[in-house]
Scaffold this active site. Structure first.
Site, short mmCIF file in Angstrom:
data_model
loop_
_atom_site.label_atom_id
_atom_site.label_comp_id
_atom_site.label_asym_id
_atom_site.label_seq_id
_atom_site.Cartn_x
_atom_site.Cartn_y
_atom_site.Cartn_z
N ARG A 1 1.41 8.55 4.76
CA ARG A 1 0.18 8.11 5.61
C ARG A 1 0.06 6.69 5.92
NH1 ARG A 1 -5.50 7.19 4.03
NH2 ARG A 1 -6.88 8.02 5.87
N HIS B 1 -0.20 5.25 9.78
CA HIS B 1 -1.35 4.48 10.20
C HIS B 1 -0.89 3.06 10.90
CE1 HIS B 1 -5.15 6.39 8.22
NE2 HIS B 1 -4.36 7.30 8.78
N VAL C 1 -1.12 1.60 15.31
CA VAL C 1 -1.62 0.43 15.47
C VAL C 1 -0.71 -0.69 16.03
CG1 VAL C 1 -3.30 -1.33 14.77
CG2 VAL C 1 -3.56 1.04 13.99
N GLY D 1 2.11 -0.48 16.94
CA GLY D 1 3.42 -0.26 16.65
C GLY D 1 3.99 -0.43 15.19
N ASP E 1 5.20 -2.15 12.58
CA ASP E 1 5.35 -3.63 12.32
C ASP E 1 4.88 -4.25 11.10
OD1 ASP E 1 2.82 -3.37 13.05
OD2 ASP E 1 2.81 -4.85 14.73
N ASN F 1 -8.90 3.42 7.17
CA ASN F 1 -8.26 2.70 6.01
C ASN F 1 -9.11 2.53 4.67
OD1 ASN F 1 -5.64 3.02 7.41
ND2 ASN F 1 -5.93 1.12 8.40
N HIS G 1 0.09 17.22 6.62
CA HIS G 1 -1.05 17.59 5.55
C HIS G 1 -0.60 18.76 4.66
CE1 HIS G 1 -3.97 15.59 8.63
NE2 HIS G 1 -3.35 14.70 7.95
N THR H 1 0.50 25.16 -1.85
CA THR H 1 1.44 24.42 -2.75
C THR H 1 1.05 22.77 -2.41
OG1 THR H 1 2.85 24.60 -0.48
CG2 THR H 1 3.12 26.28 -2.33
#
Length: 338
Positions: free
Chosen positions: A66, A70, A74, A76, A78, A98, A197, A252
């Site tokens: 994740r 994330h 935002v 790229g 980086d 976040n 997910h 699972t």
């Protein structure tokens, strides 16, 4: 002689192509085996430490995956998501998507410290994020892929960008499509990457509104599976237990597979942004893709890998852009007091 020269040139070009990863429309080139000479054990160090972290806490695999998502949405890929607030930098960690939910920063700190000891100022934090995402997926039973490397780290963060560009768990289908298109990702990428997910957990605050929204009871999709919503309500009452967590995939939850799509077709998607892939797809194209992934795990894996590589190349910084941070939490010019 000319034939030999031409053959050698073709072989050289083929070799170069094999060592070069895809580039993004707005980013630079990434390369396989980028650290082969400068830090030959880089990928092994990352993998071993991700393995230890996931063995200690299986949920960490989803958290690390994740973080890469994330980060890339935002500015790229980086490593801006890893920056703490300092000086003029307002951390993306404090943004709504976040805050109190992004996890795994300590794992990255440990990996970075080991890499800095082995190969000082060589491996970027952005590359670490791309590698840990791949390793986390594989360690939970998912596919493995070659990661293009050579990203540099951002010198800034975007608190506002994190609030604006990371899709919310209650996003509508139109919002999700627009959010992905803004990053150069299409609907196929949206459905494939939503399959992440299949592992991990979500807090009650992320889906409480959905399970207590009586309007949804009007739809046949929800009427058929009131038992599932009833079970969710037992975990997450109308008030309290905001930080209680529930598996995103009840079948699972610790294994990366295609059960997520089977859940969607049965009305058992946890988040609103999951279920809209079925309920708001009025033309039926997305539902068809969900059916394809639900019935063919190999197709899902292949599509997921392709979309992950595409996402991991969004607006990457390369060459003289950015820097290689010594500490993933701070730009190199910062000297926070201890």
């Amino acid at each position: 002689m000319e034939v030999i020269k031409s053959s050698l040139m073709i072989l050289a070009l083929l070799f170069l192509h094999g060592a070069m990863a895809d580039s993004n429309y707005n980013g630079g080139l990434l390369y396989f085996d980028y650290y082969k000479e400068s830090c030959p054990l880089a990928e092994e160090i990352v993998r071993r430490n991700v393995e230890v972290a996931v063995l200690k806490e299986p949920r960490m695999a989803a958290s690390l995956l994740r973080l890469h998502f994330h980060d890339c949405f935002v500015m790229g890929c980086d490593a801006s998501v890893l920056l703490d607030s300092y000086g003029d930098i307002q951390s993306e960690k404090q943004a709504g998507p976040n805050l109190n939910s992004a996890r795994g920063f300590e794992v990255i700190d440990e990996i970075k410290a080991i890499l800095e000891h082995a190969c000082p100022c060589t491996v970027s934090c952005a590359d670490i994020l791309a590698l840990i995402a791949r390793d986390a997926v594989e360690l939970r039973g998912g596919p493995r892929w070659e990661v293009g490397l050579g990203r540099k780290d951002s010198l800034k963060a975007s608190f506002n960008g994190a609030n604006q560009f990371i899709p919310a768990p209650n996003s509508s289908l139109d919002t999700l499509i627009a959010s992905f298109q803004a990053q150069g990702l299409d609907i196929w990428d949206l459905v494939a990457l939503s399959g992440s997910h299949t592992i991990g957990k979500s807090r009650c605050t992320s889906f409480r509104q959905r399970i207590y929204n009586n309007m949804e009871e009007e739809y046949d999709y929800y009427k058929r599976y009131k038992i599932f919503n009833g079970m969710l309500r037992s975990f997450c009452p109308r008030s309290r237990r905001d930080d209680a967590v529930v598996p995103l995939d009840f079948i699972t939850s610790a294994r990366f597979d295609n059960k997520y799509y089977i859940n969607l077709l049965q009305g058992k998607g946890l988040l609103g942004s999951d279920n809209v892939l079925i309920t708001q797809d009025h033309e039926g194209h997305i539902v068809k893709q969900v059916w394809s992934f639900a019935s063919d795990q190999r197709l899902f894996f292949k599509s997921f890998v392709k979309s992950m590589i595409k996402m991991g190349s969004i607006n990457v910084l390369t060459g003289e852009q950015g820097e290689i941070r010594r500490n993933c939490r701070f730009v190199n010019s910062a000297t926070p007091s201890k």
